[in-house]
Design an enzyme around this catalytic site. Sequence first.
Site, PDB file in Angstrom:
ATOM      1  N   ASP A   1       0.832  -1.212   0.000  1.00 41.94           N
ATOM      2  CA  ASP A   1       0.000   0.000   0.000  1.00 41.94           C
ATOM      3  C   ASP A   1       0.870   1.268   0.000  1.00 41.94           C
ATOM      4  OD1 ASP A   1      -2.405   1.309  -0.046  1.00 41.94           O
ATOM      5  OD2 ASP A   1      -2.939   0.894   2.040  1.00 41.94           O
TER       6      ASP A   1
ATOM      7  N   GLU B   1       2.633   7.002  -2.435  1.00 39.97           N
ATOM      8  CA  GLU B   1       2.393   8.331  -2.998  1.00 39.97           C
ATOM      9  C   GLU B   1       2.408   9.428  -1.939  1.00 39.97           C
ATOM     10  OE1 GLU B   1      -0.506   5.824  -3.239  1.00 39.97           O
ATOM     11  OE2 GLU B   1      -0.123   6.426  -1.200  1.00 39.97           O
TER      12      GLU B   1
ATOM     13  N   ASP C   1      -8.541   3.320  -4.500  1.00 41.70           N
ATOM     14  CA  ASP C   1      -9.671   3.240  -3.571  1.00 41.70           C
ATOM     15  C   ASP C   1     -10.947   3.839  -4.151  1.00 41.70           C
ATOM     16  OD1 ASP C   1      -7.724   2.243  -1.920  1.00 41.70           O
ATOM     17  OD2 ASP C   1      -7.476   4.104  -0.790  1.00 41.70           O
TER      18      ASP C   1
END
Lengths: 677, 677
Positions: free
Chosen positions: B399, B402, B466
């Site tokens: 995950d 960024e 997401d």
Amino acid sequence: MTRHPAASHGAAVLAHEPDGFSLLVAGKRVLRHAADAPCLFVGRGEERMEMYRGNFDIEDYVVERVALRHASMTGETVELAAGPGEAPRLRLRLEGGALRFEALDPCVNRLWLRVPAEPDEHVWGGGEQMSYLDLRGRRFPLWTSEPGVGRDKTSEITFRADVAGRAGGDYYHTNYPQPTFLSSRRYALHVETDAYSVFDFRHPDFHEIEVWAVPERIELFEAADFLGLVETLSARFGRQPPLPDWVMGGAIVGLKDGARSFERLGAIREAGAKVSGLWCEDWVGLRHTSFGARLFWDWRADETRYPGLRQRIAELSEEGTRFLGYVNPYLCVDGSLYPEAEAAGYLARDGRGATALVDFGEFDCGVVDFTNPAAADWFAEAVIGRNMLDYGLSGWMADFGEYLPIDVHLASGVDAKLMHNPWPVLWAEVNARAVRSRGRTGDALFFMRAGFTGVQAHCPLLWGGDQSVDFSRHDGLVTAICGALSSGLLGNAYHHSDIGGYTSLFGNVRTPELLMRWAEMAAFTPVMRTHEGNRPAENLQIDGDPEVLAHFARMTRIYAHLAPYLRTLRDEAAARGLPVQRALFLHFPDDARTFAIQDSYLFGPDLLVAPVWQAGESVRRAYLPQGVDWVHVWTGRLHPGGAEACVEAPFGRPAVFFRADTAQRELFEGLPGAGGV
Amino acid sequence: MTRHPAASHGAAVLAHEPDGFSLLVAGKRVLRHAADAPCLFVGRGEERMEMYRGNFDIEDYVVERVALRHASMTGETVELAAGPGEAPRLRLRLEGGALRFEALDPCVNRLWLRVPAEPDEHVWGGGEQMSYLDLRGRRFPLWTSEPGVGRDKTSEITFRADVAGRAGGDYYHTNYPQPTFLSSRRYALHVETDAYSVFDFRHPDFHEIEVWAVPERIELFEAADFLGLVETLSARFGRQPPLPDWVMGGAIVGLKDGARSFERLGAIREAGAKVSGLWCEDWVGLRHTSFGARLFWDWRADETRYPGLRQRIAELSEEGTRFLGYVNPYLCVDGSLYPEAEAAGYLARDGRGATALVDFGEFDCGVVDFTNPAAADWFAEAVIGRNMLDYGLSGWMADFGEYLPIDVHLASGVDAKLMHNPWPVLWAEVNARAVRSRGRTGDALFFMRAGFTGVQAHCPLLWGGDQSVDFSRHDGLVTAICGALSSGLLGNAYHHSDIGGYTSLFGNVRTPELLMRWAEMAAFTPVMRTHEGNRPAENLQIDGDPEVLAHFARMTRIYAHLAPYLRTLRDEAAARGLPVQRALFLHFPDDARTFAIQDSYLFGPDLLVAPVWQAGESVRRAYLPQGVDWVHVWTGRLHPGGAEACVEAPFGRPAVFFRADTAQRELFEGLPGAGGV
């Protein structure tokens, strides 16, 4: 570093520096140019501007932005080039205290100027700013437009207005921008241009002025104190006509209920209200659309809606009450004036040479082309003169002005993008000319929301536009104060707002509290006027609730009681151009704690007014400036200056203080409700 | 006009022109410079960047932007200056088919390049773009960040997310930007830079590339068709590891229910679902915050939450099912790894030299500094290697990536603003290295949402981030298609998304319809994986409703049935770099009607998939490309190419077609549920 004064006009001096030049105004450096720190940039931009019913979506693509590092000075002229040996692209000339600009490169259509800034400097102005009095730390595009609904991108109302019609607005949107600012360094700067411009006060070391053209001039003003600066600016932009005496007799009551308006006025009077005028914007009749009732935009009395209106106005006048109406610079296609104007060639045209039509929501209108002198004459004489003044009107809302579509073709041949900003001034001038033609300057009262440089000379009264019917930070009651104070600094002496606000959308409606708090504030402004708002039936009116009406009536008596004081302020405005509502620092220039205050104000030199502007508040804290003591009007209690006062402010007792050393003590102590503890 | 070829590298030729130069790639002009139409601008900007939990507020103040009008060419080198006789500010050199840039003016930190555009040109790429496949007409800042919630300023959800945490996002926000585009003129252009950049495709005559640095290179690629371009780009950015064979056996089921996850998996299996893996992101345990349960960011098994996990993983493996977990590049301060990493100096520091802490909402984390080779080694070996792979994990969500804060200090000494974009690549590399160290490349499967230039070589599988749990245009099901197609063009062969979406906020929850439609689409992607979402208890799960579960089970059988076909696509990806999900124009380069299609795709060369992506739809219209006939999978009915087909698409029968000339007809006709009319 040595400086060689080269030229001086008034207070301005252009000084050679070893590496460039400075411009000094009374010893204050307002420009500083050096090769490694240039103060001027020029370039070329390609703007995208889209209008949606007065709301603009504007974006610039800057193709070039070149620092003009190389300055060569000859006497009072400076020529600027990107570098030594390169062709100069801009010429500056100090003349009469102003810097005159001349583009030497025809491709330049953008100019940026950096003005030195100090870390703790405050700046004010920018026209009538509704969100921020102190402009430091933010960027302000200056383009007349709808101010927006909510004006706060974090509010639900703004979001909904944006989605529904791109109408939410933001903190800098205003009907009345003006590229003029005052600095706490005690100078003022004005950019003489009709083009779109931006004041950017976000930088720590400089202010940046952006103009979408090479401006005609940058004018500089200096004074020992802020009052002096305002006087100077008022002299520069034009003194307003005096506030009519009749206005001071009481409130102007806005009703738009056809003939029933007269009956309701009677009842309001019977409740004890002092009334100076009845304002019926529906005097022109109604048009029924799916959005509800709209006014019929054909500027003459509708005697179906108001039977025998001329006679009723005359009767009202005998009772000492004036009648006011409504006008705007558009003509609906299905009205009587449109064909007349179109036949005479008075309407702006579109790109194909046909009459340009603007859609106002289920009806189209022509735009009277005020750059055509014959059209302006006709509107002043035939429309306002004959249909309004001669008919008996003593005033009107001169609505709009900020909507000139940027794609219409005008008689003068000037690009509509360059006429957009000054359009409100043309509109004000047409109204003022009509009033003057009947010898009624200083008697007939029109009020405008739109403005630009020079509107001061023509428009006798600003109104703060269409606030939302709420206490919101960026579109509620408190913004009317900011509008009054910022515009007042630029020589607009008279400002007022719709009691209770105007815009009721998305279920947002007036509360009794809002209406009462707004009436309280309005009693301490030059003009007290009500408005039924955009949705009268869904919103509380001043005569819709006995408590609200009684409160309103009492506040009109307070307003009327202050008339002798207001007359002195009117005289001061006529003599010096000082506004009635004043930022605290105008009289307390050495008290820096006043520099950013925008929720209280001085009403003339002697009263300090701190309206309750948030819902649910009944105690008001307010800073009282240093150097004098202040007397709380309702209790007579003394509060020292230089500290915050905290007072009870139940309905009917807004936090108002007078200077302990006032010459008007007797008048203030005689206010209805004033007295000892 | 005559052209004198001056230099040629591969397909690129720098050509002298009488007034400047051109760059031609296989005869296509991709740069054109003339003194009166310069293609390069340089200047200086001062950016403002603020991060709020991975959402950025970015603004640039462009101090200077100067056209470089004057070009002087020597062989294959061009020096550019603002004008003749002025100092050159930039040097270009054609080398190996790329333009190498060298700044000759150290003050330059901005560069703008104009690439000629044609009126009907289409452009694609920009990384993994979630809103628009065809980038023409819009501006795309390229900066890795949270993609936003709703990603549509006119939506209520975006408004609320913006107000709550500036988290609403916009159409261009993506976890995986990449400054590379493909043009319908059949060339591709890549900007080799780590800096913030912008692709602006709004202009009719040119594309403008903006870089907040002087880039290292502009690379140009040319091919006879789009497949050739993708092959070339994949070779350039790195071939992905192959998709593991075990994945193709069925869905990866995401459950985060502690030990109960195993029981639920059993029930899902019993319902007839083919399952290849169980993914439990909560394998690290939970942390309870006021926002609800969060994962405990200390990367090792939590045997309190999963008693005997190691053993259970082994048992699962014996049944042929893999176990997957979760990891990200942060370490929570209250975990076991943080003190170890801090003591060893593996964490990024703040301006004062202390460990930089990032607030993730009621818990703070350190950032593992992957520019420190020892830290990267440690994370790969000790964390991922030992705690995850050696423990028995066969994959994980890798995950984040960024979020690198732009104000941390890194071991390499490189400005965090310049490491922000490539950070996901460092993160991917650490994961890939760990997998390689255990000899499990092509077997262990990690999936990432973040990316940047070069992530292709390391990350075996992208996931689309997401999405909101809805059908919305800019954050719903359909955006997963756009993400797959755009990233696929840049050599990312494998893409997938959370079945049912992830983000459930402000009362937005999954409907059975959404979950079923998403599962339908996922059956026709490389990997079929579920996720419980951010609020499992409030949202429907695949095992929460018998009809939904039966539908899901059926779709897993469809997915598994396609494994032989998927294996051919895996081989094609390994050999040529072609993506599994393909924009229609990849195989139909001459059919311009396919150029902007982003709601259907080719699944390999032979299947066309048009998922139902809007609520309430049961009929799907889809354009079928020209030149072949198409067979509707469920009915066997033939539809001609070059026209829209309109088919019934009830639950379980998404609009899927195969090429009539496919070699896989038998496989497709054998799909569960396929057959005659």
